[in-house]
Write a protein that holds these residues in place. Structure first.
Motif, short mmCIF file in Angstrom:
data_model
loop_
_atom_site.label_atom_id
_atom_site.label_comp_id
_atom_site.label_asym_id
_atom_site.label_seq_id
_atom_site.Cartn_x
_atom_site.Cartn_y
_atom_site.Cartn_z
N ARG A 428 0.82 -1.22 0.00
CA ARG A 428 0.00 0.00 0.00
C ARG A 428 0.85 1.27 0.00
O ARG A 428 0.48 2.27 -0.61
CB ARG A 428 -0.94 -0.01 1.20
N SER A 429 1.97 1.24 0.71
CA SER A 429 2.84 2.42 0.73
C SER A 429 3.35 2.72 -0.67
O SER A 429 3.37 3.87 -1.11
CB SER A 429 4.02 2.19 1.69
N LYS A 430 3.77 1.67 -1.38
CA LYS A 430 4.27 1.85 -2.74
C LYS A 430 3.14 2.28 -3.67
O LYS A 430 3.33 3.12 -4.56
CB LYS A 430 4.89 0.55 -3.23
N ALA A 431 1.95 1.72 -3.47
CA ALA A 431 0.80 2.10 -4.30
C ALA A 431 0.46 3.57 -4.12
O ALA A 431 0.11 4.27 -5.08
CB ALA A 431 -0.41 1.23 -3.94
N ALA A 432 0.57 4.07 -2.88
CA ALA A 432 0.30 5.49 -2.62
C ALA A 432 1.27 6.38 -3.39
O ALA A 432 0.89 7.42 -3.93
CB ALA A 432 0.39 5.78 -1.12
N VAL A 433 2.53 5.93 -3.48
CA VAL A 433 3.53 6.69 -4.25
C VAL A 433 3.15 6.69 -5.72
O VAL A 433 3.21 7.73 -6.40
CB VAL A 433 4.94 6.08 -4.06
N PHE A 434 2.75 5.52 -6.25
CA PHE A 434 2.33 5.45 -7.65
C PHE A 434 1.17 6.41 -7.93
O PHE A 434 1.10 7.03 -8.98
CB PHE A 434 1.90 4.03 -8.01
N LEU A 435 0.26 6.52 -6.96
CA LEU A 435 -0.93 7.36 -7.13
C LEU A 435 -0.63 8.84 -6.90
O LEU A 435 -1.44 9.70 -7.24
CB LEU A 435 -2.03 6.91 -6.17
N GLY A 436 0.51 9.14 -6.27
CA GLY A 436 0.84 10.53 -5.99
C GLY A 436 0.06 11.10 -4.84
O GLY A 436 -0.19 12.30 -4.77
N ILE A 437 -0.37 10.23 -3.89
CA ILE A 437 -1.11 10.68 -2.72
C ILE A 437 -0.44 10.15 -1.46
O ILE A 437 0.42 9.27 -1.52
CB ILE A 437 -2.59 10.22 -2.76
N GLY A 438 -0.81 10.66 -0.29
CA GLY A 438 -0.26 10.19 0.96
C GLY A 438 -0.79 8.80 1.32
O GLY A 438 -1.88 8.40 0.90
N ARG A 439 -0.02 8.08 2.12
CA ARG A 439 -0.44 6.74 2.53
C ARG A 439 -1.75 6.79 3.30
O ARG A 439 -2.64 5.96 3.12
CB ARG A 439 0.66 6.10 3.38
N ARG A 440 -1.89 7.80 4.20
CA ARG A 440 -3.12 7.92 4.98
C ARG A 440 -4.32 8.17 4.07
O ARG A 440 -5.41 7.61 4.29
CB ARG A 440 -2.97 9.09 5.96
N THR A 441 -4.12 8.97 3.01
CA THR A 441 -5.21 9.24 2.06
C THR A 441 -5.63 7.95 1.36
O THR A 441 -6.83 7.70 1.18
CB THR A 441 -4.75 10.27 1.01
N LEU A 442 -4.65 7.12 0.98
CA LEU A 442 -4.98 5.85 0.34
C LEU A 442 -5.77 4.96 1.28
O LEU A 442 -6.77 4.35 0.88
CB LEU A 442 -3.70 5.15 -0.12
N TYR A 443 -5.34 4.89 2.54
CA TYR A 443 -6.08 4.06 3.51
C TYR A 443 -7.53 4.54 3.66
O TYR A 443 -8.46 3.74 3.74
CB TYR A 443 -5.38 4.10 4.87
N ASP A 444 -7.71 5.87 3.68
CA ASP A 444 -9.06 6.43 3.81
C ASP A 444 -9.92 6.06 2.60
O ASP A 444 -11.10 5.73 2.73
CB ASP A 444 -8.99 7.95 3.96
N LYS A 445 -9.30 6.12 1.40
CA LYS A 445 -10.05 5.78 0.19
C LYS A 445 -10.40 4.29 0.16
O LYS A 445 -11.49 3.92 -0.25
CB LYS A 445 -9.25 6.17 -1.06
N LEU A 446 -9.47 3.45 0.58
CA LEU A 446 -9.74 2.01 0.63
C LEU A 446 -10.91 1.71 1.57
O LEU A 446 -11.77 0.87 1.27
CB LEU A 446 -8.48 1.25 1.08
N ALA A 447 -10.92 2.40 2.71
CA ALA A 447 -12.02 2.20 3.66
C ALA A 447 -13.33 2.74 3.10
O ALA A 447 -14.39 2.11 3.21
CB ALA A 447 -11.69 2.89 4.99
#
Length: 453
Positions: A428-447
C-alpha cells in the motif's frame, strides 16, 4: 555540490578560527575582513550562506545584510556579535537575517545553525524554481489511467524510475509531459532532491546557456554578479529539459558534453564543476526525424532517449476522460465557490466524442468555463458550448437523466487504485507513491470504497 560559505569578520583571530572550523566541516570557505570585500566576493561567486560580524569598520554587518537583500531575498545570513542587544536582534530578523548569535558561542551550536540555514536557503531556492505549467494542477492520480496506452507507459515507468537512466517523453502539446516527468522523479531514488525545469524554447541562446551552466561576473553585458546554473542547482535531483527540440546547435554540443562527463563549465569560466543529476527531456516534435534532417544532433538524441516514452493524446485514452473531468470540476468548484455535481447526457456524449486537439489543457479550459457559467449543480450544453459549438450540440437531449459526476469519478478512482495496487504487488505504501497521494489518504479511500481486502 560544495556548500559555499562567506565569512565576514574583522578580528583576525576569530576570522582564522571560523575559517578553519568550517573548512574541517567540509565547506568551501571564503573569509574576508570587511563588508566591502564581502560585497565584491558576492558579485564574483554565488554563496549558500553568509556569516558576518555585526560591528565592522566602514559598512556594518547590518548594512551588508540590507544591501544583499536588495538583490537576493533568499541567501541565508547569520549575524555574530559580541555586543548584542534585543533591538539589534529584532532589526536583523526583520531585515531578513536567518539568525543572530552573540559571542561567546558554542561551536556545535554554530555548526547546527549553519546547517539549518543552508537547508533553509536550498528549500527556498527550490520553491522559487517550481514549475508553473498548467499540467501541474492535475492530481498525480490522473497519471494512472485505465486506458491501454497509459498502462503501457506506466509499465515502463515502473521498471525505470529507480534508475538514473535518461528518459525522453514525446507527445503532443498539452498531454501532460511535465506532470509525467514529475511523477517519474517522485518514484526515483532522487525524490528528496530538487526537480528543476528548464524551458529550452523560452530563452534566447545566450541566456539559455547562462541558465543551464551559470556564468561568471562580466561574462556578458548585464552579468554584474556570478550566477549558479540550473544544472548545478539540481544537484542530487532531476533536470527536466522541456521542449528539448528547440535547443540551438551550439548549446546541444555543450549539453552533450555535460551529460557525458557529468560536469559543466559556466559561461566565461575556466574551471569545470561536477554535477550529479538525472536528465528527463520532453518534446512535441519527432526528434528522430529532426536527427535525419540534421536539425538535432544524433549523439545527443541517443544520450537523451535511452528510455523513450510516447505519451498518448487525450483522444487515444478516452477511458480516462471522466477521471480528468472529475478532477477539474472539483478543482474549479473550490476555486470559484461553485457546486457542480452533474453532467447532462449531451455534454457527456460530446466530451467522449470531441477530438481534443489541445489535449488535457483544452479539456481543462473548457471545464473551467463550464463550471463558471453553470447556474446550479448541472453542466448543460448551453454553458459547455459557450465557446462556439455546432447546432447539434446546442440542442439538449431532455429524454435522459443527468449523469452524476461523483459516481462516474468514483468508479474511475477505484480502477486507478486497483491498478496501483497491482503494480505495487499489494504494497500500500508503494501504491500510494504510484498514485501521488499520501499513505493515509490511500487508507481512507480504501475504507471509503470498502476495498480494504
Amino acid at each position: 555540490m560544495e556548500t559555499r560559505l562567506l565569512i565576514v569578520e574583522d578580528e583576525p583571530e576569530m576570522l582564522l578560527f571560523l575559517k578553519r572550523f568550517f573548512l574541517r566541516k567540509g565547506y568551501a570557505v571564503t573569509a574576508v575582513a570587511s563588508a566591502e570585500e564581502a560585497w565584491n566576493a558576492l558579485t564574483e561567486t554565488e554563496y549558500d550562506l553568509v556569516i558576518s560580524d555585526l560591528a565592522l569598520e566602514g559598512m556594518s554587518g547590518m548594512d551588508l545584510l540590507k544591501k544583499i537583500r536588495s538583490i537576493d531575498k533568499d541567501l541565508p545570513f547569520i549575524i555574530i556579535t559580541g555586543a548584542g542587544t534585543i533591538e539589534s536582534a529584532v532589526e536583523a530578523i526583520k531585515i531578513g537575517a536567518f539568525h543572530y548569535v552573540t559571542k561567546p558561542f558554542k561551536r556545535q551550536e554554530l555548526e547546527i545553525m549553519a546547517q539549518r540555514a543552508v537547508e533553509f536557503g536550498m528549500m527556498h531556492r527550490r520553491l522559487s524554481r517550481l514549475d508553473e505549467e498548467e499540467e501541474e494542477a492535475c492530481d498525480n492520480l490522473l497519471i494512472i489511467g485505465e486506458s491501454r496506452p497509459m498502462k503501457k507507459v506506466m509499465a515502463i515507468i515502473e521498471k525505470v524510475s529507480a534508475s538514473d537512466t535518461s528518459v525522453l517523453i514525446q507527445g503532443e502539446t498539452g498531454t501532460g509531459k511535465t506532470m509525467l516527468a514529475r511523477h517519474i522523479h517522485s518514484l526515483s531514488n532522487r525524490n528528496q532532491g530538487p526537480f528543476v525545469t528548464i524551458d529550452c524554447g523560452a530563452l534566447p541562446e545566450n541566456l539559455l546557456e547562462s541558465e543551464l551552466f551559470g556564468h561568471v561576473k562580466g561574462a556578458f553585458t548585464g552579468a554584474i554578479r556570478a550566477k549558479r546554473g540550473l544544472l548545478e542547482e539540481a544537484h542530487s535531483g532531476t533536470v527536466f529539459l522541456d521542449e528539448i527540440g528547440e535547443l540551438p546547435p551550439q548549446t546541444q554540443v555543450k549539453l552533450l558534453r555535460a551529460i557525458q562527463e557529468l560536469e559543466i563549465r559556466p559561461v566565461g569560466g575556466n574551471h569545470p564543476i561536477k554535477i550529479d543529476v538525472r536528465f528527463i527531456s520532453a518534446t512535441n516534435r519527432d526528434l528522430k526525424k529532426e536527427v535525419d534532417t540534421g536539425g538535432f544532433r544524433e549523439d545527443l538524441y541517443y544520450r537523451l532517449s535511452l528510455i523513450p516514452l510516447n505519451l498518448p493524446a487525450l483522444r487515444e485514452r478516452r477511458e480516462d476522460l471522466l477521471q480528468f473531468v472529475g478532477q477539474f470540476v472539483r478543482e474549479f468548484n473550490q476555486r470559484h465557490n461553485k457546486d457542480v455535481t452533474k453532467l447532462s447526457p449531451t455534454v457527456l456524449r460530446k466530451i467522449m466524442e470531441l477530438p481534443w486537439k489541445g489535449n488535457i489543457r483544452e479539456l481543462k479550459n473548457m471545464i473551467e468555463r463550464a463550471v463558471l457559467l453553470s447556474d446550479g449543480s448541472l453542466i448543460d450544453s448551453e454553458c459547455f458550448g459557450a465557446g462556439g459549438m455546432d447546432k447539434e450540440f446546442a440542442c439538449e437531449d431532455s429524454s435522459s437523466e443527468p449523469v452524476l459526476l461523483k459516481k462516474a469519478v468514483e468508479e474511475a478512482e477505484k480502477n486507478a487504485i486497483r491498478r496501483a495496487l497491482r503494480l505495487a504487488e499489494g504494497n500500500r505504501s508503494k501504491a500510494a507513491v504510484f498514485l501521488g497521494i499520501g499513505r493515509r489518504t490511500l487508507y481512507d479511500k480504501l475504507a471509503h470504497y470498502q476495498m480494504e481486502d
